[in-house]
Design an enzyme around this catalytic site. Structure first.
Site, PDB file in Angstrom:
ATOM      1  N   THR A  18      47.159  83.712  74.774  1.00 43.19           N
ATOM      2  CA  THR A  18      48.143  82.625  74.756  1.00 43.19           C
ATOM      3  C   THR A  18      47.498  81.279  74.488  1.00 43.19           C
ATOM      4  OG1 THR A  18      47.947  82.634  77.153  1.00 43.19           O
ATOM      5  CG2 THR A  18      49.946  83.592  76.233  1.00 43.19           C
ATOM      6  N   SER A 113      39.756  75.653  79.226  1.00 40.80           N
ATOM      7  CA  SER A 113      40.703  75.061  80.166  1.00 40.80           C
ATOM      8  C   SER A 113      40.220  75.098  81.607  1.00 40.80           C
ATOM      9  CB  SER A 113      42.054  75.756  80.015  1.00 40.80           C
ATOM     10  OG  SER A 113      43.018  75.067  80.768  1.00 40.80           O
ATOM     11  N   HIS A 114      40.970  75.778  82.461  1.00 37.33           N
ATOM     12  CA  HIS A 114      40.674  75.755  83.893  1.00 37.33           C
ATOM     13  C   HIS A 114      39.610  76.788  84.280  1.00 37.33           C
ATOM     14  CE1 HIS A 114      43.660  78.773  83.016  1.00 37.33           C
ATOM     15  NE2 HIS A 114      43.221  79.435  84.061  1.00 37.33           N
ATOM     16  N   ASP A 277      42.739  69.423  85.271  1.00 37.05           N
ATOM     17  CA  ASP A 277      41.893  70.602  85.086  1.00 37.05           C
ATOM     18  C   ASP A 277      40.825  70.370  84.013  1.00 37.05           C
ATOM     19  OD1 ASP A 277      43.490  70.765  82.779  1.00 37.05           O
ATOM     20  OD2 ASP A 277      43.415  72.954  82.762  1.00 37.05           O
ATOM     21  N   ASP A 279      40.485  70.816  80.801  1.00 36.90           N
ATOM     22  CA  ASP A 279      40.839  70.117  79.564  1.00 36.90           C
ATOM     23  C   ASP A 279      41.953  69.101  79.787  1.00 36.90           C
ATOM     24  OD1 ASP A 279      42.630  72.183  80.050  1.00 36.90           O
ATOM     25  OD2 ASP A 279      43.012  72.578  77.936  1.00 36.90           O
ATOM     26  N   ASP A 281      44.983  69.202  80.775  1.00 35.13           N
ATOM     27  CA  ASP A 281      46.395  69.416  80.476  1.00 35.13           C
ATOM     28  C   ASP A 281      47.185  69.805  81.733  1.00 35.13           C
ATOM     29  OD1 ASP A 281      45.323  71.963  80.611  1.00 35.13           O
ATOM     30  OD2 ASP A 281      46.221  72.678  78.743  1.00 35.13           O
ATOM     31  N   ARG A 282      46.486  70.148  82.807  1.00 29.61           N
ATOM     32  CA  ARG A 282      47.193  70.459  84.055  1.00 29.61           C
ATOM     33  C   ARG A 282      47.100  69.296  85.028  1.00 29.61           C
ATOM     34  NH1 ARG A 282      46.310  76.674  85.783  1.00 29.61           N
ATOM     35  NH2 ARG A 282      46.344  77.585  83.689  1.00 29.61           N
ATOM     36  N   GLU A 367      55.540  74.356  83.603  1.00 29.97           N
ATOM     37  CA  GLU A 367      55.183  75.684  84.069  1.00 29.97           C
ATOM     38  C   GLU A 367      54.757  75.583  85.530  1.00 29.97           C
ATOM     39  OE1 GLU A 367      53.435  78.526  81.057  1.00 29.97           O
ATOM     40  OE2 GLU A 367      52.245  76.730  80.712  1.00 29.97           O
ATOM     41  N   SER A 369      52.245  76.757  86.749  1.00 25.13           N
ATOM     42  CA  SER A 369      50.791  76.746  86.820  1.00 25.13           C
ATOM     43  C   SER A 369      50.244  75.327  86.672  1.00 25.13           C
ATOM     44  CB  SER A 369      50.225  77.666  85.750  1.00 25.13           C
ATOM     45  OG  SER A 369      50.788  77.333  84.481  1.00 25.13           O
ATOM     46  N   LYS A 380      50.896  70.530  77.329  1.00 31.33           N
ATOM     47  CA  LYS A 380      51.107  69.969  78.653  1.00 31.33           C
ATOM     48  C   LYS A 380      50.097  68.850  78.844  1.00 31.33           C
ATOM     49  CE  LYS A 380      48.650  73.853  80.864  1.00 31.33           C
ATOM     50  NZ  LYS A 380      48.691  75.006  79.922  1.00 31.33           N
ATOM     51  N   ARG A 500      49.543  88.528  88.614  1.00 30.65           N
ATOM     52  CA  ARG A 500      50.194  87.374  89.231  1.00 30.65           C
ATOM     53  C   ARG A 500      51.555  87.818  89.764  1.00 30.65           C
ATOM     54  NH1 ARG A 500      46.582  83.728  87.622  1.00 30.65           N
ATOM     55  NH2 ARG A 500      46.132  83.329  85.421  1.00 30.65           N
TER      56      ARG A 500
HETATM   57  C1  VG1 Z   1      47.843  80.683  82.632  1.00 26.77           C
HETATM   58  C2  VG1 Z   1      49.118  80.135  83.236  1.00 26.77           C
HETATM   59  C3  VG1 Z   1      50.046  79.700  82.121  1.00 26.77           C
HETATM   60  C4  VG1 Z   1      49.332  78.686  81.233  1.00 26.77           C
HETATM   61  C5  VG1 Z   1      48.025  79.262  80.727  1.00 26.77           C
HETATM   62  C6  VG1 Z   1      47.212  78.251  79.950  1.00 26.77           C
HETATM   63  O1  VG1 Z   1      48.142  81.810  81.843  1.00 26.77           O
HETATM   64  O2  VG1 Z   1      49.739  81.093  84.068  1.00 26.77           O
HETATM   65  O3  VG1 Z   1      51.212  79.156  82.700  1.00 26.77           O
HETATM   66  O4  VG1 Z   1      50.147  78.350  80.145  1.00 26.77           O
HETATM   67  O5  VG1 Z   1      47.234  79.695  81.823  1.00 26.77           O
HETATM   68  O6  VG1 Z   1      46.901  77.130  80.738  1.00 26.77           O
HETATM   69  P1  VG1 Z   1      47.953  83.316  82.366  1.00 26.77           P
HETATM   70  O7  VG1 Z   1      48.274  84.181  81.197  1.00 26.77           O
HETATM   71  O8  VG1 Z   1      46.537  83.421  82.861  1.00 26.77           O
HETATM   72  O9  VG1 Z   1      48.905  83.478  83.505  1.00 26.77           O
HETATM   73  V1  VG1 Z   1      45.487  76.251  80.436  1.00 26.77           V
HETATM   74  O10 VG1 Z   1      45.500  74.880  81.356  1.00 26.77           O
HETATM   75  O11 VG1 Z   1      44.339  77.380  80.943  1.00 26.77           O
HETATM   76  O12 VG1 Z   1      45.447  76.076  78.818  1.00 26.77           O
HETATM   77 CO    CO Z   2      44.094  73.506  80.895  1.00 23.35          CO
END
Ligand code: VG1
Ligand code: CO
Length: 547
Positions: A18, A113-114, A277, A279, A281-282, A367, A369, A380, A500
C-alpha cells in the site's frame, strides 16, 4: 551513461504494498535491488523525458546513497530536472506539496514511514504521481510486473551531486535543483491556517511539546512552530532527523511515544502535546487531563476537525465531504450526518482518497492509524493536523480535553482501540483470516454475547470516480448497536505477518464517557479472540501493541 546488468535474484516475488516497497536495509543494500525498482518504475513512465521529478526522504540510514542512485538513473532516463530536498530531506506531505506546487511529473519518496530505521532497520521507496498522491495500484502492479522480467538498468557514470548546497547543479544534461525542504510546505500551511491567532496563543503563554521522534518532522516543526509561530525554543524536542531515529520507533502512538505521554502527565505538563512519525505524515495529539495525559484517538481527531473545520481559514466555507478508511471509527460519519455531507468509507491506505480529493467530493480524510489530511496535498499530513488543532485551540480558547469531551457529549463517544499481533507466523495469520472468511455467511443475524450481528463481510470497495474495484480489504463484523470488529493483515510490515484487530463500541451515556477504552471494549475483545481463534492460530494470548 551505462547499461548495467542486474543480478538475477533481487526483488523477486516482492510486491510493493500500500505504501511502496519496504524491506530491511540489508535487503535494499543488495547490489541492484534499489536499481531494479527504479528501472521498473521509470520503464513504466511514459513521456518523462524533459520532465520534473521531486526527490527526497525521511533521512533514515541509506537515504543519502539512495538519493544519488535515483539521481543518476533519472539523468540516464532523460528527466529534465530533479527537485531534491537539501540533505535528501523531504517529509511525505512536503514531497506531495512540492510536486503539486511545481507541476512535477511525479516524485520519489525514500521512506519506510513509521518503521524503525538504522542499519538493522527498514528502508523504503514509494512513487507519487502528478497530483502529489501515492501511485495507484495499476502503477505499482506494473512496477512489480516489470521488476520480474528486466535484466538491465540504465544509469549515469557522473559523480555524486552535492545535495547539501542549495541551488542548481547539473548531472549530465539534467538539472538538479537542491531546494529548501520546508519553504514550499511552510507557505502552504500559512495559506491554510490562522497563523496570527496561533501566534497570539503562544505569546499568551500557551505551552506545547512537539516530539518529532528524531525523524523528518523536526525541520518542519522547528521552522513553523518555533519559527513562524513564535513558540519558545525547546517546544520542539527530538527535532533533528537521525539516521536511526535515535533508536526510537517513530510511530506516534501512546506506546511508542511514551516519553511524550510521560511529559503530558504530571502537574507541570504543557497545554498541548503532539508527535509525528518517520516521514511526518502521521500525527498524535495529546492533551492534559487531571494529572494524566489525554491522548486523542485518531478517529475522534478526524471527527472533531471536521466538526470545527469552519474555524480554519482554508475550510471557512465548509467541507464538501469526509472520507475515512474502513477500520477507522464511525465518529466521522456522525459529524457528516449532522453537517449534511457525505462520508465515504474506503479501504486502508491513503491512495484510496486520491480520486475523491481530486474530484472535490471530499475535503477531509483520515485513518485510525494516526493519519489525517485534506485536499491541500494528496498525502496524510502530520504537521498540518497539529496546526489544525492549534488553530482550533486558539479560536475556541478551550483545552484538548474540553473539546473532545464536548464532542462526545454532542455526538456520542465511539470508544475505539486497535490490537496488533505483530510478527506472527504468516501461515497462521493466513489460516486465521481464511477461517474467519469461511464463518462469515453464518454470522449475520446471530447473537454474540447479547449483541446481534447486523452484517459480516469481507470489505470490498468500488471507487465512485473511476470504478476500480478492490476486494478482500478486511473482515468486518457490524452489530446492530453500532459496535464493530474488524480484522485485517498489515501490508506494511517486514517481518512475518501482523494481525490487526479493530474494536469499536458506541457510548451515548455521558456518564460513561470516562470509562477507559479497554474496559468498555472488554466484551468485544472477548468476542474477537473467540471468533478468530487468535490464540490457536498465532499462539498469542495477548496483542503486542494496544492503541
Ligand atoms: C498501516 C496503517 C494504514 C496506513 C499505512 C501507511 O498499514 O494501518 O492505515 O495507511 O500503514 O502509513 P497496514 O497495512 O500496516 O495496516 V505510513 O505512515 O507507514 O505511510
Ligand atoms: Co508515515
Amino acid at each position: 551513461m551505462s547499461i548495467l546488468t542486474l543480478p538475477t535474484t533481487p526483488f523477486a516475488g516482492q510486491k510493493p504494498g500500500t505504501s511502496g516497497l519496504r524491506k530491511k536495509v540489508s535487503v535494499f543494500m543488495q547490489p541492484g535491488y534499489l536499481e531494479n525498482f527504479v528501472q521498473a518504475l521509470f520503464d513504466g513512465l511514459e513521456g518523462c523525458a524533459g520532465q520534473t521529478l521531486v526527490l527526497g526522504g525521511d533521512g533514515r540510514f541509506h537515504n543519502r546513497a539512495a538519493v544519488q542512485t535515483v539521481l543518476r538513473m533519472a539523468a540516464a532516463h532523460g528527466f529534465g530536472r530533479v527537485l531534491v530536498g537539501r540533505g535528501g530531506i523531504l517529509s511525505t506531505p512536503a514531497a506531495s506539496a512540492v510536486i503539486r506546487q511545481h507541476g512535477a511529473y511525479g516524485g520519489v519518496v525514500l521512506s519506510a514511514s513509521h518503521n524503525p530505521g538504522g542499519p538493522e532497520g527498514d528502508f523504503g521507496i514509494k512513487y507519487n504521481i502528478a497530483n502529489g498522491g501515492p501511485a495507484p495500484e495499476k502503477i505499482t502492479d506494473g512496477i512489480f510486473a516489470r521488476s520480474q522480467t528486466i535484466s538491465r538498468y540504465r544509469t549515469s557514470d557522473a559523480p555524486p551531486v552535492d545535495i547539501d548546497r542549495l541551488g542548481t547543479q547539473h548531472l549530465e544534461q539534467m538539472a538538479v535543483e537542491v531546494i529548501d525542504p520546508v519553504a514550499d510546505y511552510a507557505a502552504l500551511m500559512q495559506q491554510c491556517f490562522d497563523f496570527d491567532a496561533i501566534r497570539r496563543l503562544f505569546a499568551g503563554g500557551f505551552r506545547m511539546r512537539f516530539d518529532a521522534m528524531n525523524a523528518v518532522g523536526g525541520p518542519y516543526a522547528h521552522a513553523i512552530v518555533e519559527g513562524l509561530l513564535g513558540a519558545p525554543a525547546g517546544t520542539v524536542v527530538n527535532g533533528t532527523p537521525l539516521e536511526d531515529f535515535g533508536h526510537l520507533h517513530p510511530d506516534p502512538n501512546p506506546v511508542n511515544a511514551e516519553d511524550l505521554i510521560a511529559h503530558m502527565s504530571g502537574p507541570e505538563a504543557p497545554d498541548f502535546g503532539a508527535a509525528t512519525d518517520g516521514d511526518a505524515d502521521r500525527n498524535m495529539i495529546v492533551g492534559r487531563g487531571a494529572g494524566e495525559a489525554f491522548a486523542v484517538a485518531p478517529s475522534d481527531s478526524l471527527a472533531l476537525l471536521a466538526a470545527h473545520a469552519t474555524l480554519v481559514p482554508r475550510y471557512r466555507g465548509g467541507i464538501a465531504g469526509i472520507a475515512r478508511s474502513m477500520p477507522t471509527s464511525t465518529a466521522a460519519d456522525r459529524v457528516a450526518r449532522a453537517l449534511g455531507i457525505p462520508c465515504h468509507e474506503t479501504p486502508t491506505g491513503w491512495k484510496f482518497f486520491g480520486n475523491l480529493l481530486d474530484a472535490g467530493a471530499v475535503t477531509l480524510c483520515g485513518e485510525e492509524s494516526y493519519g489525517t489530511g485534506s485536499e491541500h496535498v494528496r498525502e496524510k499530513d502530520g504537521v498540518w493536523a497539529v496546526l489544525f488543532w492549534l488553530n482550533i485551540l486558539a479560536a475556541t480558547g478551550q483545552s484538548v480535553q474540553q473539546l473532545v469531551q464536548a464532542h462526545w457529549a454532542r455526538f456520542g463517544r465511539n470508544v475505539y482501540s486497535r490490537h496488533d499481533y505483530e510478527g506472527v507466523d504468516s501461515a497462521g495469520a493466513d489460516a486465521l483470516m481464511a477461517a474467519l472468511r469461511a464463518q462469515l455467511p453464518a454470522l449475520a443475524g446471530q447473537l454474540l454475547d447479547g449483541r446481534r450481528v447486523k452484517l459480516a463481510d469481507d470489505f470490498a470497495y468500488t471507487d465512485p470516480i473511476d470504478g476500480s474495484h478492490s476486494e478482500r480489504q478486511g473482515v468486518r463484523i457490524l452489530f446492530e448497536d453500532g459496535a464493530r470488529i474488524v480484522f485485517r493483515l498489515s501490508g506494511t510490515g517486514t517481518e512475518g505477518a501482523t494481525l490487526r484487530v479493530y474494536l469499536e463500541a458506541i457510548e451515548t451515556d455521558v456518564g460513561r464517557h470516562g470509562v477507559p477504552a479497554q474496559q468498555a471494549l472488554a466484551p468485544l475483545i472477548d468476542i474477537a479472540q473467540r471468533l478468530a481463534r487468535i490464540e490457536a492460530h498465532t499462539g498469542r494470548t495477548q496483542p503486542s501493541v494496544v492503541t
